[in-house]
Design a protein around this motif. Structure first.
Motif, PDB file in Angstrom:
ATOM      1  N   CYS A  81       6.660 132.302 -14.632  1.00  0.00           N
ATOM      2  CA  CYS A  81       5.920 132.098 -13.361  1.00  0.00           C
ATOM      3  C   CYS A  81       5.851 130.610 -13.020  1.00  0.00           C
ATOM      4  O   CYS A  81       4.780 130.026 -12.820  1.00  0.00           O
ATOM      5  CB  CYS A  81       4.525 132.706 -13.430  1.00  0.00           C
ATOM      6  SG  CYS A  81       4.541 134.501 -13.476  1.00  0.00           S
ATOM      7  N   LEU A  82       7.020 129.987 -12.942  1.00  0.00           N
ATOM      8  CA  LEU A  82       7.124 128.556 -12.714  1.00  0.00           C
ATOM      9  C   LEU A  82       8.211 128.270 -11.684  1.00  0.00           C
ATOM     10  O   LEU A  82       9.290 128.855 -11.740  1.00  0.00           O
ATOM     11  CB  LEU A  82       7.470 127.849 -14.032  1.00  0.00           C
ATOM     12  CG  LEU A  82       7.783 126.369 -13.973  1.00  0.00           C
ATOM     13  CD1 LEU A  82       6.564 125.565 -13.521  1.00  0.00           C
ATOM     14  CD2 LEU A  82       8.282 125.882 -15.318  1.00  0.00           C
ATOM     15  N   GLU A 127      10.153 124.838 -10.177  1.00  0.00           N
ATOM     16  CA  GLU A 127      10.351 123.400 -10.299  1.00  0.00           C
ATOM     17  C   GLU A 127      11.133 122.891  -9.100  1.00  0.00           C
ATOM     18  O   GLU A 127      12.105 123.516  -8.676  1.00  0.00           O
ATOM     19  CB  GLU A 127      11.085 123.056 -11.597  1.00  0.00           C
ATOM     20  CG  GLU A 127      10.246 123.354 -12.814  1.00  0.00           C
ATOM     21  CD  GLU A 127      10.894 122.910 -14.108  1.00  0.00           C
ATOM     22  OE1 GLU A 127      10.156 122.696 -15.066  1.00  0.00           O
ATOM     23  OE2 GLU A 127      12.138 122.772 -14.160  1.00  0.00           O
ATOM     24  N   ALA A 173       0.833 134.436  -9.998  1.00  0.00           N
ATOM     25  CA  ALA A 173       0.546 133.036  -9.662  1.00  0.00           C
ATOM     26  C   ALA A 173       1.624 132.166 -10.305  1.00  0.00           C
ATOM     27  O   ALA A 173       1.750 132.125 -11.534  1.00  0.00           O
ATOM     28  CB  ALA A 173      -0.831 132.638 -10.164  1.00  0.00           C
ATOM     29  N   TYR A 174       2.407 131.496  -9.481  1.00  0.00           N
ATOM     30  CA  TYR A 174       3.471 130.621  -9.958  1.00  0.00           C
ATOM     31  C   TYR A 174       2.998 129.172  -9.913  1.00  0.00           C
ATOM     32  O   TYR A 174       2.498 128.714  -8.883  1.00  0.00           O
ATOM     33  CB  TYR A 174       4.719 130.743  -9.075  1.00  0.00           C
ATOM     34  CG  TYR A 174       5.602 131.923  -9.366  1.00  0.00           C
ATOM     35  CD1 TYR A 174       6.897 131.739  -9.840  1.00  0.00           C
ATOM     36  CD2 TYR A 174       5.165 133.231  -9.165  1.00  0.00           C
ATOM     37  CE1 TYR A 174       7.727 132.826 -10.106  1.00  0.00           C
ATOM     38  CE2 TYR A 174       5.978 134.312  -9.424  1.00  0.00           C
ATOM     39  CZ  TYR A 174       7.263 134.106  -9.893  1.00  0.00           C
ATOM     40  OH  TYR A 174       8.077 135.176 -10.157  1.00  0.00           O
ATOM     41  N   ASP A 175       3.140 128.451 -11.020  1.00  0.00           N
ATOM     42  CA  ASP A 175       2.872 127.019 -11.023  1.00  0.00           C
ATOM     43  C   ASP A 175       4.031 126.316 -10.328  1.00  0.00           C
ATOM     44  O   ASP A 175       5.188 126.720 -10.472  1.00  0.00           O
ATOM     45  CB  ASP A 175       2.754 126.485 -12.452  1.00  0.00           C
ATOM     46  CG  ASP A 175       1.495 126.959 -13.151  1.00  0.00           C
ATOM     47  OD1 ASP A 175       0.464 127.129 -12.469  1.00  0.00           O
ATOM     48  OD2 ASP A 175       1.548 127.160 -14.372  1.00  0.00           O
ATOM     49  N   VAL A 176       3.712 125.278  -9.582  1.00  0.00           N
ATOM     50  CA  VAL A 176       4.731 124.475  -8.893  1.00  0.00           C
ATOM     51  C   VAL A 176       4.706 123.084  -9.498  1.00  0.00           C
ATOM     52  O   VAL A 176       3.656 122.431  -9.533  1.00  0.00           O
ATOM     53  CB  VAL A 176       4.471 124.405  -7.373  1.00  0.00           C
ATOM     54  CG1 VAL A 176       5.506 123.524  -6.694  1.00  0.00           C
ATOM     55  CG2 VAL A 176       4.448 125.799  -6.771  1.00  0.00           C
ATOM     56  N   ARG A 177       5.852 122.632  -9.978  1.00  0.00           N
ATOM     57  CA  ARG A 177       5.958 121.303 -10.587  1.00  0.00           C
ATOM     58  C   ARG A 177       7.135 120.554  -9.981  1.00  0.00           C
ATOM     59  O   ARG A 177       8.141 121.150  -9.636  1.00  0.00           O
ATOM     60  CB  ARG A 177       6.178 121.410 -12.091  1.00  0.00           C
ATOM     61  CG  ARG A 177       5.036 122.052 -12.822  1.00  0.00           C
ATOM     62  CD  ARG A 177       5.266 121.989 -14.305  1.00  0.00           C
ATOM     63  NE  ARG A 177       4.295 122.834 -14.986  1.00  0.00           N
ATOM     64  CZ  ARG A 177       4.518 123.462 -16.112  1.00  0.00           C
ATOM     65  NH1 ARG A 177       5.690 123.347 -16.702  1.00  0.00           N
ATOM     66  NH2 ARG A 177       3.581 124.199 -16.659  1.00  0.00           N
ATOM     67  N   GLU A 205      -0.008 123.042  -6.004  1.00  0.00           N
ATOM     68  CA  GLU A 205       0.136 123.132  -7.451  1.00  0.00           C
ATOM     69  C   GLU A 205       0.440 124.555  -7.900  1.00  0.00           C
ATOM     70  O   GLU A 205       0.954 124.764  -8.995  1.00  0.00           O
ATOM     71  CB  GLU A 205      -1.140 122.648  -8.140  1.00  0.00           C
ATOM     72  CG  GLU A 205      -1.403 121.174  -7.933  1.00  0.00           C
ATOM     73  CD  GLU A 205      -2.686 120.722  -8.617  1.00  0.00           C
ATOM     74  OE1 GLU A 205      -3.267 121.501  -9.414  1.00  0.00           O
ATOM     75  OE2 GLU A 205      -3.102 119.599  -8.355  1.00  0.00           O
ATOM     76  N   GLU A 206       0.133 125.525  -7.012  1.00  0.00           N
ATOM     77  CA  GLU A 206       0.293 126.921  -7.363  1.00  0.00           C
ATOM     78  C   GLU A 206       0.536 127.736  -6.098  1.00  0.00           C
ATOM     79  O   GLU A 206      -0.029 127.432  -5.050  1.00  0.00           O
ATOM     80  CB  GLU A 206      -1.003 127.386  -8.054  1.00  0.00           C
ATOM     81  CG  GLU A 206      -1.028 128.783  -8.551  1.00  0.00           C
ATOM     82  CD  GLU A 206      -2.328 129.068  -9.280  1.00  0.00           C
ATOM     83  OE1 GLU A 206      -2.238 129.410 -10.472  1.00  0.00           O
ATOM     84  OE2 GLU A 206      -3.419 128.957  -8.676  1.00  0.00           O
TER      85      GLU A 206
END
Length: 64
Positions: free
Chosen positions: A33-34, A36, A13-17, A5-6
């Motif tokens: 910081c995302l 996709e 800290a990059y969110d992973v979606r 998830e991160e």
């Protein structure tokens, strides 16, 4: 194995979606910081794409 998830790229800290509708396999949004990743592909492709996108983020956070 599901994607994390991160991820931490340096101090960021990059969110992973996962997204259903994307023209690309993955995309990195450094200002947000995302990361996709396209949901439709198999696990190995998603992992490879995540690594690729992490490399983009690493270049960004290192000032390159």
């Amino acid at each position: 194995m599901p994607l994390p998830e991160e991820v931490f790229l340096g101090a960021a800290a990059y969110d992973v979606r996962e997204r259903k509708r994307m023209d690309l396999l993955g995309e990195t949004f450094n200002d947000d910081c995302l990361i996709e990743i396209k949901r439709k592909h198999g696990a190995a492709c998603k992992r490879d794409t995540l690594l690729h996108e992490c490399l983009h983020g690493i270049v960004w956070v290192s000032g390159g």
